[in-house]
Design a protein around this motif. Structure first.
Motif, PDB file in Angstrom:
ATOM      1  N   LEU A 161      -7.384  -5.426  12.739  1.00 28.28           N
ATOM      2  CA  LEU A 161      -8.667  -5.671  13.406  1.00 28.28           C
ATOM      3  C   LEU A 161      -8.520  -5.535  14.920  1.00 28.28           C
ATOM      4  O   LEU A 161      -9.382  -4.942  15.593  1.00 28.28           O
ATOM      5  CB  LEU A 161      -9.192  -7.067  13.032  1.00 28.28           C
ATOM      6  CG  LEU A 161     -10.477  -7.525  13.737  1.00 28.28           C
ATOM      7  CD1 LEU A 161     -11.639  -6.577  13.448  1.00 28.28           C
ATOM      8  CD2 LEU A 161     -10.868  -8.947  13.304  1.00 28.28           C
TER       9      LEU A 161
ATOM     10  N   TYR B 160     -13.459  -0.816   9.265  1.00 27.89           N
ATOM     11  CA  TYR B 160     -13.679  -1.688  10.431  1.00 27.89           C
ATOM     12  C   TYR B 160     -14.799  -2.696  10.121  1.00 27.89           C
ATOM     13  O   TYR B 160     -14.695  -3.875  10.459  1.00 27.89           O
ATOM     14  CB  TYR B 160     -14.012  -0.823  11.652  1.00 27.89           C
ATOM     15  CG  TYR B 160     -14.175  -1.586  12.948  1.00 27.89           C
ATOM     16  CD1 TYR B 160     -13.426  -2.720  13.221  1.00 27.89           C
ATOM     17  CD2 TYR B 160     -15.086  -1.156  13.924  1.00 27.89           C
ATOM     18  CE1 TYR B 160     -13.561  -3.409  14.423  1.00 27.89           C
ATOM     19  CE2 TYR B 160     -15.236  -1.827  15.129  1.00 27.89           C
ATOM     20  CZ  TYR B 160     -14.469  -2.963  15.362  1.00 27.89           C
ATOM     21  OH  TYR B 160     -14.619  -3.642  16.549  1.00 27.89           O
TER      22      TYR B 160
ATOM     23  N   MET C 107      -8.376  -1.896  15.789  1.00 27.48           N
ATOM     24  CA  MET C 107      -9.709  -1.299  15.631  1.00 27.48           C
ATOM     25  C   MET C 107     -10.621  -1.669  16.789  1.00 27.48           C
ATOM     26  O   MET C 107     -11.348  -0.836  17.321  1.00 27.48           O
ATOM     27  CB  MET C 107     -10.354  -1.772  14.328  1.00 27.48           C
ATOM     28  CG  MET C 107      -9.783  -1.097  13.121  1.00 27.48           C
ATOM     29  SD  MET C 107     -10.305   0.629  13.089  1.00 27.48           S
ATOM     30  CE  MET C 107      -9.863   1.045  11.446  1.00 27.48           C
ATOM     31  N   ARG C 108     -10.569  -2.942  17.161  1.00 23.23           N
ATOM     32  CA  ARG C 108     -11.403  -3.414  18.285  1.00 23.23           C
ATOM     33  C   ARG C 108     -11.096  -2.606  19.533  1.00 23.23           C
ATOM     34  O   ARG C 108     -12.002  -2.203  20.262  1.00 23.23           O
ATOM     35  CB  ARG C 108     -11.100  -4.890  18.560  1.00 23.23           C
ATOM     36  CG  ARG C 108     -11.902  -5.810  17.709  1.00 23.23           C
ATOM     37  CD  ARG C 108     -12.148  -7.126  18.465  1.00 23.23           C
ATOM     38  NE  ARG C 108     -13.166  -7.880  17.779  1.00 23.23           N
ATOM     39  CZ  ARG C 108     -12.927  -9.001  17.081  1.00 23.23           C
ATOM     40  NH1 ARG C 108     -11.708  -9.481  17.003  1.00 23.23           N
ATOM     41  NH2 ARG C 108     -13.914  -9.621  16.475  1.00 23.23           N
TER      42      ARG C 108
ATOM     43  N   THR D 204     -19.776   0.033  14.055  1.00 27.69           N
ATOM     44  CA  THR D 204     -19.193   0.518  12.795  1.00 27.69           C
ATOM     45  C   THR D 204     -20.151   1.442  12.049  1.00 27.69           C
ATOM     46  O   THR D 204     -19.768   2.091  11.082  1.00 27.69           O
ATOM     47  CB  THR D 204     -18.870  -0.647  11.841  1.00 27.69           C
ATOM     48  OG1 THR D 204     -20.111  -1.216  11.372  1.00 27.69           O
ATOM     49  CG2 THR D 204     -18.037  -1.714  12.515  1.00 27.69           C
TER      50      THR D 204
ATOM     51  N   SER E  99     -17.552   3.503   9.760  1.00 29.24           N
ATOM     52  CA  SER E  99     -16.179   3.125   9.420  1.00 29.24           C
ATOM     53  C   SER E  99     -16.293   1.896   8.530  1.00 29.24           C
ATOM     54  O   SER E  99     -16.487   0.772   9.005  1.00 29.24           O
ATOM     55  CB  SER E  99     -15.363   2.787  10.666  1.00 29.24           C
ATOM     56  OG  SER E  99     -14.160   2.151  10.253  1.00 29.24           O
TER      57      SER E  99
ATOM     58  N   ASP F 174     -13.231   6.268  11.909  1.00 31.27           N
ATOM     59  CA  ASP F 174     -12.260   5.629  12.815  1.00 31.27           C
ATOM     60  C   ASP F 174     -10.977   6.463  12.925  1.00 31.27           C
ATOM     61  O   ASP F 174     -10.196   6.293  13.846  1.00 31.27           O
ATOM     62  CB  ASP F 174     -11.933   4.211  12.331  1.00 31.27           C
ATOM     63  CG  ASP F 174     -11.489   4.189  10.886  1.00 31.27           C
ATOM     64  OD1 ASP F 174     -10.297   4.292  10.634  1.00 31.27           O
ATOM     65  OD2 ASP F 174     -12.370   4.089   9.993  1.00 31.27           O
TER      66      ASP F 174
END
Ligand SMILES: Nc1nc2c(ncn2[C@@H]2O[C@H](COP(=O)(O)OP(=O)(O)OP(=O)(O)O)[C@@H](O)[C@H]2O)c(=O)[nH]1
Ligand SMILES: [Mg+2]
Length: 374
Positions: free
Chosen positions: A331, A313, A334-335, A360, A310, A276
């Motif tokens: 989160l 994540y 990350m999304r 992920t 990741s 990530d």
């Protein structure tokens, strides 16, 4: 027995029952008996009551059945008829007859026993310092048990067993088993062995994940000895080798790979973690996988399987229900990042992801672990 009772109470009621019974306090029993006067037929529950007594005793030590039976004859002589007790005793001790209790109780016992009889597969997780072993294990268990936030690093082997149902955490401390309904309140620093239900696709399997200290800790040479002894001991069924994708290919990592190649006969799954952190348009994930694959082959690993992931994540997604505010913000970030095709990690080894968790890369790793289970 107290520990078993608390666990059992939690698995049925989803409530921490540890405070219900104080050893010197009999007022609960009086209260229960007085329910009868209020029109509640407490004594109809004798079958369930006996079931609980025998089931919990069986889980602890079934050689105590006779003692329990005698105790219950004495205890219940003025309250219950002996018939129900005899029926329960025969069912547990003699394996004969049937019981007059709900299907759900019998299922609880059957599921637990079937799970306990399965072979437990152990997965050793090894890497250099800070590659993400503890984070990956958190992702696979769906709990923040390995505290990684405060920079504390793993300093000893910690075994984490999967339990068949969500019923808190059981852990060993000074060789005594302890129980707590709240998994997050405990940490791997307190124990070298713990059990909890895994909230991931491994949840249905009898698996033990073994966390190890990073081998190249400059402050503690002992870590290398602990982890290399674990590898040489071969007391596991497969290995997950994690490499930090940002710094992969260091000398320390090469030494660990050589050690693994020379002393391990079990299947190894290779993880490239922390992807990530890569930059779209600058880094090339596909190329990195290819280069790593080539390096592993040159060391002598035969057709190595490389998983881009990741772990962080994946953990955020699996533990969604128990994230703090900061993690929830993380989160969301990350999304957003993983909405770009570049970060669909599954697409580098299989196909385009259908669900966000697949992106992920952990799903592909879990599937491979499941395939290797005995
Ligand atoms: N961005 C990102 N950070 C990660 C990932 N996995 C782990 N980290 C971070 O990397 C640091 C080290 O992670 P750990 O899981 O403690 O690594 P470890 O291999 O267990 O470390 P030692 O026990 O000290 O050897 C922590 O700050 C983690 O939050 C990941 O997939 N992405
Ligand atoms: Mg660690």
């Amino acid at each position: 027995m107290r520990l078993l009772f608390e666990q059992w109470g939690y698995s049925i009621l989803n409530t921490d029952v540890s405070t219900w019974f104080q050893s010197e306090d009999t007022s609960f029993i009086k209260k229960a008996i007085s329910l009868n006067r209020d029109g509640l037929r407490f004594f109809r529950l004798k079958h369930q009551f006996y079931f609980d007594c025998f089931y919990l005793t069986e889980t602890c030590d079934s050689s105590l059945f006779n003692e329990l039976n005698e105790y219950l004859i004495k205890f219940g002589s003025n309250i219950f008829t002996k018939k129900a007790l005899k029926r329960t005793y025969n069912f547990f001790a003699g394996n004969t007859g049937s019981l007059n209790v709900e299907e759900s109780l019998l299922k609880h016992r059957n599921d637990n026993r079937a799970f306990g009889e399965k072979y437990e597969n152990s997965v050793l997780v090894v890497a250099t310092v800070s590659a993400g072993k503890s984070t990956l294990i958190n992702a696979l268990t769906g709990s923040y048990f390995n505290k990684v936030k405060n920079g504390a690093c793993t300093s000893r082997i910690c075994k984490i067993h999967n339990k068949p149902v969500t019923d808190g955490i059981t852990y060993r401390k000074d060789n005594v088993l302890n129980y707590n309904a709240n998994i997050e309140s405990k940490s791997s620093e307190e124990t070298s062995e713990a059990a909890m239900h895994f909230v991931s696709s491994l949840g249905a399997y009898r698996v033990c994940l073994i966390d190890t200290p990073g081998v190249n800790n400059s402050r503690d040479h002992n870590h290398l000895i602990i982890t290399s002894d674990a590898i040489k001991g071969q007391n596991f069924d497969m290995v997950i080798f994690i490499s930090n994708g940002q710094y992969n290919g260091t000398n320390d990592e090469r030494q660990l790979l050589d050690l693994l190649h020379n002393h391990n006969k079990k299947p190894v799954l290779f993880v490239l973690n922390q992807l990530d952190c890569f930059k779209n348009g600058v880094d090339n994930i596909a190329k990195m996988i290819a280069v790593y694959h080539k390096e592993l082959t040159s060391i002598g690993f035969d057709s190595p399987k490389v998983f881009p992931v990741s772990a962080w994540y994946a953990y955020l997604l699996n533990a969604q229900k128990s994230l703090d505010e900061e993690e929830q913000e993380e989160l969301a970030v990350m999304r957003h990042r993983f909405s770009k095709a570049f970060f669909d990690l599954n697409n580098y080894i299989e196909s385009e992801s259908e669900h966000e968790y697949q992106k992920t890369g952990l799903k592909a790793l879990e599937n491979e672990i499941i395939k290797l289970l005995k």
